[in-house]
Each structure stands twice: as structure tokens, then as C-alpha cells.
Scaffold this active site. Structure first.
Site, PDB file in Angstrom:
ATOM      1  N   LYS A 188      49.867  38.815  47.787  1.00 51.48           N
ATOM      2  CA  LYS A 188      49.505  39.580  46.591  1.00 51.48           C
ATOM      3  C   LYS A 188      49.529  41.070  46.920  1.00 51.48           C
ATOM      4  O   LYS A 188      48.850  41.534  47.835  1.00 51.48           O
ATOM      5  CB  LYS A 188      48.112  39.180  46.109  1.00 51.48           C
ATOM      6  CG  LYS A 188      47.669  39.931  44.857  1.00 51.48           C
ATOM      7  CD  LYS A 188      46.379  39.392  44.307  1.00 51.48           C
ATOM      8  CE  LYS A 188      45.155  40.031  44.908  1.00 51.48           C
ATOM      9  NZ  LYS A 188      44.878  41.393  44.411  1.00 51.48           N
ATOM     10  N   ASP A 192      50.229  42.230  41.507  1.00 53.01           N
ATOM     11  CA  ASP A 192      48.946  42.244  40.778  1.00 53.01           C
ATOM     12  C   ASP A 192      48.669  43.657  40.270  1.00 53.01           C
ATOM     13  O   ASP A 192      47.825  44.361  40.809  1.00 53.01           O
ATOM     14  CB  ASP A 192      47.850  41.751  41.742  1.00 53.01           C
ATOM     15  CG  ASP A 192      46.453  41.828  41.165  1.00 53.01           C
ATOM     16  OD1 ASP A 192      46.315  41.789  39.928  1.00 53.01           O
ATOM     17  OD2 ASP A 192      45.493  41.940  41.953  1.00 53.01           O
ATOM     18  N   LYS A 220      48.233  44.177  36.838  1.00 48.17           N
ATOM     19  CA  LYS A 220      47.414  44.014  35.614  1.00 48.17           C
ATOM     20  C   LYS A 220      47.871  44.959  34.499  1.00 48.17           C
ATOM     21  O   LYS A 220      47.105  45.796  34.010  1.00 48.17           O
ATOM     22  CB  LYS A 220      45.937  44.262  35.921  1.00 48.17           C
ATOM     23  CG  LYS A 220      45.362  43.339  36.982  1.00 48.17           C
ATOM     24  CD  LYS A 220      43.874  43.573  37.155  1.00 48.17           C
ATOM     25  CE  LYS A 220      43.251  42.674  38.200  1.00 48.17           C
ATOM     26  NZ  LYS A 220      43.689  42.942  39.591  1.00 48.17           N
ATOM     27  N   ASP A 230      49.219  47.725  28.062  1.00 52.31           N
ATOM     28  CA  ASP A 230      49.787  48.864  27.326  1.00 52.31           C
ATOM     29  C   ASP A 230      50.381  48.301  26.041  1.00 52.31           C
ATOM     30  O   ASP A 230      50.230  47.107  25.751  1.00 52.31           O
ATOM     31  CB  ASP A 230      50.850  49.558  28.204  1.00 52.31           C
ATOM     32  CG  ASP A 230      50.977  51.048  27.907  1.00 52.31           C
ATOM     33  OD1 ASP A 230      51.039  51.402  26.699  1.00 52.31           O
ATOM     34  OD2 ASP A 230      51.027  51.844  28.848  1.00 52.31           O
ATOM     35  N   THR A 268      35.611  40.224  36.656  1.00 55.03           N
ATOM     36  CA  THR A 268      34.348  39.607  37.096  1.00 55.03           C
ATOM     37  C   THR A 268      33.266  40.652  37.339  1.00 55.03           C
ATOM     38  O   THR A 268      32.093  40.319  37.409  1.00 55.03           O
ATOM     39  CB  THR A 268      34.550  38.787  38.381  1.00 55.03           C
ATOM     40  OG1 THR A 268      35.400  39.531  39.251  1.00 55.03           O
ATOM     41  CG2 THR A 268      35.203  37.460  38.092  1.00 55.03           C
ATOM     42  N   ARG A 318      39.858  39.369  52.561  1.00 54.04           N
ATOM     43  CA  ARG A 318      39.126  39.651  53.794  1.00 54.04           C
ATOM     44  C   ARG A 318      38.868  38.465  54.711  1.00 54.04           C
ATOM     45  O   ARG A 318      38.886  38.643  55.941  1.00 54.04           O
ATOM     46  CB  ARG A 318      37.830  40.400  53.448  1.00 54.04           C
ATOM     47  CG  ARG A 318      38.110  41.830  53.019  1.00 54.04           C
ATOM     48  CD  ARG A 318      36.995  42.439  52.237  1.00 54.04           C
ATOM     49  NE  ARG A 318      36.859  41.796  50.935  1.00 54.04           N
ATOM     50  CZ  ARG A 318      35.923  42.124  50.049  1.00 54.04           C
ATOM     51  NH1 ARG A 318      35.055  43.072  50.327  1.00 54.04           N
ATOM     52  NH2 ARG A 318      35.883  41.518  48.871  1.00 54.04           N
TER      53      ARG A 318
HETATM   54  O1  C5P Z   1      38.911  40.173  50.188  1.00 56.55           O
HETATM   55  P1  C5P Z   1      38.795  39.208  49.067  1.00 56.55           P
HETATM   56  O2  C5P Z   1      39.067  37.769  49.466  1.00 56.55           O
HETATM   57  O3  C5P Z   1      37.519  39.361  48.295  1.00 56.55           O
HETATM   58  O4  C5P Z   1      40.006  39.626  48.113  1.00 56.55           O
HETATM   59  C1  C5P Z   1      40.147  39.091  46.835  1.00 56.55           C
HETATM   60  C2  C5P Z   1      41.261  39.773  46.116  1.00 56.55           C
HETATM   61  O5  C5P Z   1      41.253  39.330  44.779  1.00 56.55           O
HETATM   62  C3  C5P Z   1      41.164  41.280  46.047  1.00 56.55           C
HETATM   63  O6  C5P Z   1      42.502  41.783  46.029  1.00 56.55           O
HETATM   64  C4  C5P Z   1      40.471  41.557  44.750  1.00 56.55           C
HETATM   65  O7  C5P Z   1      40.829  42.785  44.195  1.00 56.55           O
HETATM   66  C5  C5P Z   1      41.029  40.419  43.893  1.00 56.55           C
HETATM   67  N1  C5P Z   1      40.192  39.994  42.777  1.00 56.55           N
HETATM   68  C6  C5P Z   1      38.868  39.637  42.923  1.00 56.55           C
HETATM   69  N2  C5P Z   1      38.132  39.241  41.849  1.00 56.55           N
HETATM   70  C7  C5P Z   1      38.711  39.189  40.648  1.00 56.55           C
HETATM   71  C8  C5P Z   1      40.041  39.514  40.476  1.00 56.55           C
HETATM   72  C9  C5P Z   1      40.771  39.927  41.581  1.00 56.55           C
HETATM   73  O8  C5P Z   1      38.337  39.659  44.014  1.00 56.55           O
HETATM   74  N3  C5P Z   1      38.000  38.759  39.633  1.00 56.55           N
END
Ligand code: C5P
Length: 238
Positions: free
Chosen positions: A31, A58, A60, A63, A122, A217
Site C-alpha cells: 500500500k 491509497d 482516497k 473531488d 476511524t 508497523r
Molecule cells: O502501522 P499500521 O498497521 O497501524 O498501519 C495501518 C495503515 O492503514 C496505515 O497506513 C494507516 O494510515 C491505514 N489506515 C488505518 N486506519 C484506517 C484507515 C487506514 O490505520 N481506518
């Protein structure tokens, strides 16, 4: 199908490509979000596509329909496998995105990318939604409403947090793709500080109905990203 999509949330192309090289074969795709894309531009997308990787762009988009259609067509020409738009942009905007992906892919005789809707961020609480004008609307109700709208506009699925997987699956049926971030615990445990609150383990998210897991992460910050990805893959049988 390998369900793991690794969020390449880094600033530079060299680091992103090194991670992708390390994880190739163990995960289902990468992603690229606004952070890496803004820093490095489409070249980093092309570099992964040229290596045969599936890229979820990603960005998003949100527009007017004509502009979103142009952006989705450009993403299709880059060769991305999945792209997303904000469902709150409305049915006409989503339908334009879907159609643009189809047309651009047909012109290239390439596969049409999956076009996915983002429902409610979220980070937005009921109070946050009220402040945008949606007073008295529960976030979950708004998620369901926008997921149904995405389905009726012809989108392929939505991004849904762990809490929303089951309700989207009920509302939109089995063929609708559910892409889920917020994966923690089980094989996806993070070492450092973490801002994800409502989470599910990889196995629990798949059991709840998620098709793809977006993991950042727990893989990126692990001592060995490759081992971390392998643990998650083993947990979900990917
Ligand atoms: O590091 P982590 O596992 O939290 O990364 C989750 C990824 O998903 C990040 O790129 C974050 O921006 C994205 N994301 C999220 N929650 C959402 C939508 C996207 O954590 N509701």
C-alpha cells in the site's frame, strides 16, 4: 490468495523498495499512501509495478466526478492493482471512478484495478461526525450507509475497521471486498508505541470476513520484517 497488504508508510523510495524486496513472496501487495506518494511521486509506484508487485494506491480521492475519474484513469495507467476514493463523494463520483478504471484498463488491454470506497475515517467519533453536520448519526450507521452506496455505485469493496467488518459483510454480501487496517495481536504485535485502538488479530479479522489485511508497523517496525510477515501469513494460512 495472499491477503496481506503492507503499508509502506515511509518517506523515501529507497527504504520503500528495500522493504518490498525483503517481503516479496511473503505478502500479497504493498500500500502506497499519501505520505510516500507525496514525497516520491508516481516513480515509486512504477518501480514496484515493474517488479511485478500488486500496488494499492491509497490516495482516497474525493473531488467532483470528472476530476476523480481523471485521477483513477491515471492510477490505472500507472498499473496499480487497487485504488480508493471517499464514498462520501457520492454515488455519481464513485460510478465515474469505476467507469474510468474500466475504460483506461480496456484501452491498455490491462486488468481493471479494484476500486474501493473509504466510508468513515476511524478517527471520527460521533461528536466529530456531528460537527460535520451529521448530528445524531452513529458512525457505524454511516459506515453501513456509505458501504451500501459504494456497492450500488459498482465499487468492488470498502475499507473497514475491525469493528465494521461484520456489519459491512451483512449489508453488502459475500462478493464485496473488505480491506481492513488496525491489525494487532497474534502474529501482528508491535514493539513500539501505537495509536491503533480498535484492533483485531490477523486470524480474527479474517474470521470476521476481511478479504485483505493492511499491516504497517507490526511488520515495518519488527526486528525482522520478513519474520513478522511470515508469522502473520502462517496465522491466516496465506
Ligand atoms: O502501522 P499500521 O498497521 O497501524 O498501519 C495501518 C495503515 O492503514 C496505515 O497506513 C494507516 O494510515 C491505514 N489506515 C488505518 N486506519 C484506517 C484507515 C487506514 O490505520 N481506518
Amino acid at each position: 490468495m495472499n491477503r496481506i497488504l503492507v503499508a509502506l508508510d515511509v518517506d523515501d523510495r529507497a527504504r520503500a523498495l528495500a522493504l518490498a524486496d525483503e517481503l516479496r513472496g511473503l505478502v500479497g501487495g504493498y500500500k502506497i499512501g499519501s505520505r510516500l506518494f507525496t514525497a516520491e511521486g508516481p516513480a515509486v509506484v512504477r518501480a514496484l509495478v515493474e517488479r511485478g508487485d500488486r500496488v494499492f494506491l491509497d490516495l482516497k480521492f474525493h473531488d467532483i466526478p470528472n476530476t476523480v475519474a481523471g485521477a483513477v484513469a491515471a492510477a490505472t495507467r500507472l498499473g496499480v492493482w487497487m485504488v480508493n476514493v471517499h464514498a462520501s463523494g457520492g454515488e455519481a463520483m464513485m460510478a465515474a471512478a469505476r467507469e474510468a478504471a474500466r475504460e483506461a484498463a480496456a484501452r491498455l488491454s490491462a486488468p481493471t484495478p479494484l476500486v474501493i470506497g473509504v466510508t468513515v475515517l476511524t478517527s471520527l467519533t460521533a461528536e466529530g461526525l456531528a460537527a460535520t453536520g451529521l448530528a445524531g448519526v452513529e458512525p457505524a450507521a454511516q459506515v453501513e450507509r456509505l458501504a451500501r452506496l459504494a456497492l450500488s455505485a459498482g465499487l468492488d469493496g470498502v475499507v473497514a475497521s475491525p469493528q465494521e467488518i461484520a456489519l459491512v459483510r451483512r449489508a453488502c454480501g459475500p462478493g464485496f471486498a473488505i480491506v481492513t487496517p488496525g491489525i494487532r495481536g497474534g502474529g501482528a504485535t508491535t514493539a513500539g508505541p501505537d495509536d491503533q485502538r480498535r484492533t483485531l488479530s490477523p486470524a480474527a479479522a479474517v474470521a470476521a470476513g476481511a478479504d485483505y489485511l493492511v499491516v504497517g508497523r507490526p511488520i515495518l517496525a519488527a526486528p525482522s520484517p520478513r519474520d513478522a510477515a511470515a508469522r502473520i501469513a502462517a496465522e491466516i494460512g496465506s
